[in-house]
Scaffold this motif. Structure first.
Motif, PDB file in Angstrom:
ATOM      1  N   UNK A 100       2.311 -31.233  23.326  1.00  0.00           N
ATOM      2  CA  UNK A 100       1.212 -31.917  24.002  1.00  0.00           C
ATOM      3  C   UNK A 100      -0.091 -31.131  23.886  1.00  0.00           C
ATOM      4  N   UNK A 101      -0.005 -29.814  24.001  1.00  0.00           N
ATOM      5  CA  UNK A 101      -1.217 -28.982  23.877  1.00  0.00           C
ATOM      6  C   UNK A 101      -1.818 -29.119  22.484  1.00  0.00           C
ATOM      7  N   UNK A 102      -0.963 -29.175  21.465  1.00  0.00           N
ATOM      8  CA  UNK A 102      -1.461 -29.332  20.094  1.00  0.00           C
ATOM      9  C   UNK A 102      -2.149 -30.678  19.923  1.00  0.00           C
ATOM     10  N   UNK A 103      -1.585 -31.727  20.514  1.00  0.00           N
ATOM     11  CA  UNK A 103      -2.209 -33.052  20.438  1.00  0.00           C
ATOM     12  C   UNK A 103      -3.540 -33.075  21.183  1.00  0.00           C
ATOM     13  N   UNK A 104      -3.572 -32.455  22.371  1.00  0.00           N
ATOM     14  CA  UNK A 104      -4.787 -32.445  23.175  1.00  0.00           C
ATOM     15  C   UNK A 104      -5.903 -31.655  22.494  1.00  0.00           C
ATOM     16  N   UNK A 105      -5.535 -30.616  21.719  1.00  0.00           N
ATOM     17  CA  UNK A 105      -6.535 -29.785  21.053  1.00  0.00           C
ATOM     18  C   UNK A 105      -7.290 -30.547  19.973  1.00  0.00           C
ATOM     19  N   UNK A 106      -6.727 -31.648  19.495  1.00  0.00           N
ATOM     20  CA  UNK A 106      -7.382 -32.429  18.441  1.00  0.00           C
ATOM     21  C   UNK A 106      -8.432 -33.400  18.995  1.00  0.00           C
ATOM     22  N   UNK A 107      -8.511 -33.528  20.308  1.00  0.00           N
ATOM     23  CA  UNK A 107      -9.462 -34.449  20.934  1.00  0.00           C
ATOM     24  C   UNK A 107     -10.740 -33.684  21.266  1.00  0.00           C
ATOM     25  N   UNK A 108     -11.883 -34.198  20.820  1.00  0.00           N
ATOM     26  CA  UNK A 108     -13.135 -33.504  21.120  1.00  0.00           C
ATOM     27  C   UNK A 108     -13.521 -33.697  22.584  1.00  0.00           C
ATOM     28  N   UNK A 109     -14.384 -32.833  23.053  1.00  0.00           N
ATOM     29  CA  UNK A 109     -14.714 -32.791  24.473  1.00  0.00           C
ATOM     30  C   UNK A 109     -15.320 -34.105  24.964  1.00  0.00           C
ATOM     31  N   UNK A 110     -16.076 -34.782  24.113  1.00  0.00           N
ATOM     32  CA  UNK A 110     -16.730 -36.027  24.526  1.00  0.00           C
ATOM     33  C   UNK A 110     -15.719 -37.125  24.825  1.00  0.00           C
ATOM     34  N   UNK A 111     -14.552 -37.047  24.192  1.00  0.00           N
ATOM     35  CA  UNK A 111     -13.521 -38.063  24.392  1.00  0.00           C
ATOM     36  C   UNK A 111     -12.395 -37.581  25.305  1.00  0.00           C
ATOM     37  N   UNK A 112     -12.654 -36.499  26.048  1.00  0.00           N
ATOM     38  CA  UNK A 112     -11.636 -35.950  26.929  1.00  0.00           C
ATOM     39  C   UNK A 112     -11.182 -36.997  27.934  1.00  0.00           C
ATOM     40  N   UNK A 113      -9.886 -37.081  28.165  1.00  0.00           N
ATOM     41  CA  UNK A 113      -9.326 -38.115  29.032  1.00  0.00           C
ATOM     42  C   UNK A 113      -9.765 -37.917  30.481  1.00  0.00           C
ATOM     43  N   UNK A 114     -10.047 -39.030  31.146  1.00  0.00           N
ATOM     44  CA  UNK A 114     -10.286 -39.001  32.582  1.00  0.00           C
ATOM     45  C   UNK A 114      -8.968 -39.068  33.346  1.00  0.00           C
ATOM     46  N   UNK A 115      -8.028 -39.859  32.831  1.00  0.00           N
ATOM     47  CA  UNK A 115      -6.798 -40.160  33.559  1.00  0.00           C
ATOM     48  C   UNK A 115      -5.588 -39.907  32.663  1.00  0.00           C
ATOM     49  N   UNK A 116      -4.619 -39.188  33.203  1.00  0.00           N
ATOM     50  CA  UNK A 116      -3.336 -38.980  32.525  1.00  0.00           C
ATOM     51  C   UNK A 116      -2.256 -39.682  33.339  1.00  0.00           C
ATOM     52  N   UNK A 117      -1.645 -40.716  32.765  1.00  0.00           N
ATOM     53  CA  UNK A 117      -0.557 -41.435  33.432  1.00  0.00           C
ATOM     54  C   UNK A 117       0.778 -40.886  32.945  1.00  0.00           C
ATOM     55  N   UNK A 118       1.614 -40.505  33.877  1.00  0.00           N
ATOM     56  CA  UNK A 118       2.964 -40.015  33.564  1.00  0.00           C
ATOM     57  C   UNK A 118       3.966 -40.954  34.219  1.00  0.00           C
ATOM     58  N   UNK A 119       4.969 -41.366  33.461  1.00  0.00           N
ATOM     59  CA  UNK A 119       6.038 -42.214  33.984  1.00  0.00           C
ATOM     60  C   UNK A 119       7.317 -41.395  33.988  1.00  0.00           C
ATOM     61  N   UNK A 120       7.821 -41.077  35.184  1.00  0.00           N
ATOM     62  CA  UNK A 120       9.014 -40.249  35.303  1.00  0.00           C
ATOM     63  C   UNK A 120      10.180 -41.020  35.886  1.00  0.00           C
ATOM     64  N   UNK A 121      11.360 -40.772  35.364  1.00  0.00           N
ATOM     65  CA  UNK A 121      12.544 -41.487  35.862  1.00  0.00           C
ATOM     66  C   UNK A 121      12.818 -41.182  37.327  1.00  0.00           C
ATOM     67  N   UNK A 122      12.580 -39.926  37.753  1.00  0.00           N
ATOM     68  CA  UNK A 122      12.788 -39.562  39.152  1.00  0.00           C
ATOM     69  C   UNK A 122      14.202 -39.836  39.610  1.00  0.00           C
ATOM     70  N   UNK A 123      14.335 -40.390  40.799  1.00  0.00           N
ATOM     71  CA  UNK A 123      15.648 -40.656  41.382  1.00  0.00           C
ATOM     72  C   UNK A 123      16.081 -42.111  41.230  1.00  0.00           C
ATOM     73  N   UNK A 124      15.327 -42.887  40.455  1.00  0.00           N
ATOM     74  CA  UNK A 124      15.732 -44.268  40.204  1.00  0.00           C
ATOM     75  C   UNK A 124      15.147 -44.739  38.878  1.00  0.00           C
ATOM     76  N   UNK A 125      15.935 -44.639  37.811  1.00  0.00           N
ATOM     77  CA  UNK A 125      15.485 -45.165  36.522  1.00  0.00           C
ATOM     78  C   UNK A 125      15.337 -46.681  36.589  1.00  0.00           C
TER      79      UNK A 125
END
Length: 272
Positions: A100-125
């Motif tokens: 993920x760090x390698x992927x993020x390093x390819x994004x220039x600062x002007x296009x830096x993400x505002x929102x990171x959505x994570x979908x986790x299985x947690x205790x109920x897939x």
């Protein structure tokens, strides 16, 4: 002819809630049908905890809806370790974090993400399989079209705090975790949402906002999406989440509602 059966005065109440109330009795125990219903509900809750999330299906559905997707796992190697070691579920696997760090390093600062959505299985897939995709579809309608998103991260064996590390890796201003909540006997598929501003490892729960019980029988998708979008906009505007950010989305609904016209009489009645 008058029926010999006495009507159950609780039946109307029971038809309006899945809660286990007015179960009745047979001698000193519960009626057979209620015993069977309890066993079924308990089995559903256990299955929701132990069932594996269908990652390929979720990945395909998200991409079909226009989302860019990354798949990761936590440091918990299997479900048993995940349940016994909550701390491992809060950390990204080392190789996945490096990717993920390698992927993020390819994004220039002007296009830096505002929102990171994570979908986790947690205790109920089951909650994720049923509700994550329609919730995100509803969310898009309530956000500005130019909102900058990081790739949606699908995380297996995940706890809430794993989104802190994922959001930090992408340099996002806000992380949004969709996760399966602990199943109840009447709600094995309840989805929870957690927002954290300036996500980074070490954040604690008081720094998050939570929306819970997202499912058709609980908080409907569009209502949950409206609340989530309001909290996201306010979080980005104020630069905070948690106990300092109160959910006042209901006031926004009142402010936007059309007002009834006021009729002012030219001859007001006199008051004694």
């Amino acid at each position: 002819m008058t029926s010999p059966v006495t009507p159950d005065p609780w039946q109307e109440w029971r038809s309006r809630t899945p809660a286990r109330l007015a179960l009745g009795r047979a001698g000193s125990g519960m009626p057979t049908d209620e015993t069977l219903r309890f066993g079924w509900a308990h089995a559903m809750a256990r299955d929701a905890i132990h069932a594996a999330l269908d990652l390929d299906k979720l990945d395909a559905e998200l991409q079909a809806n226009g989302w860019i997707v990354e798949r990761v796992r936590s440091r918990a190697t299997d479900r048993t370790e995940y349940l016994r070691r909550p701390d491992l579920g809060r950390q990204l696997d080392a190789e996945d974090a490096a990717r993920l760090r390698a992927d993020a390093a390819q994004v220039n600062e002007a296009n830096r993400a505002e929102v990171c959505i994570v979908i986790g299985d947690g205790l109920s897939s089951l909650a994720i399989e049923r509700h994550a995709v329609p919730l995100l579809a509803a969310l898009r309608k309530h956000l500005p079209p130019d909102t900058r998103f990081a790739p949606v991260v699908i995380a297996s064996q995940a706890r809430v705090a794993l989104a802190d590390e994922a959001g930090e890796v992408f340099g996002a201003a806000l992380s949004v975790m969709l996760i399966g909540e602990r199943p109840g006997l009447s709600s094995p598929d309840s989805l929870g949402i957690y927002l954290t501003h300036s996500p980074k490892r070490g954040r604690h729960d008081a720094e998050r906002n939570c929306i819970s019980n997202v499912r058709p029988e609980g908080l409907a998708y569009d209502i949950a999406a409206f609340k989530l979008a309001w909290l996201m906009r306010e979080s980005l505007r104020r630069g905070l989440t948690g106990v300092a950010l109160k959910d006042e989305s209901d006031l926004a609904v009142l402010d936007s509602a059309p007002q009834e016209p006021r009729v002012i009489s030219p001859h007001p009645q006199s008051r004694s």
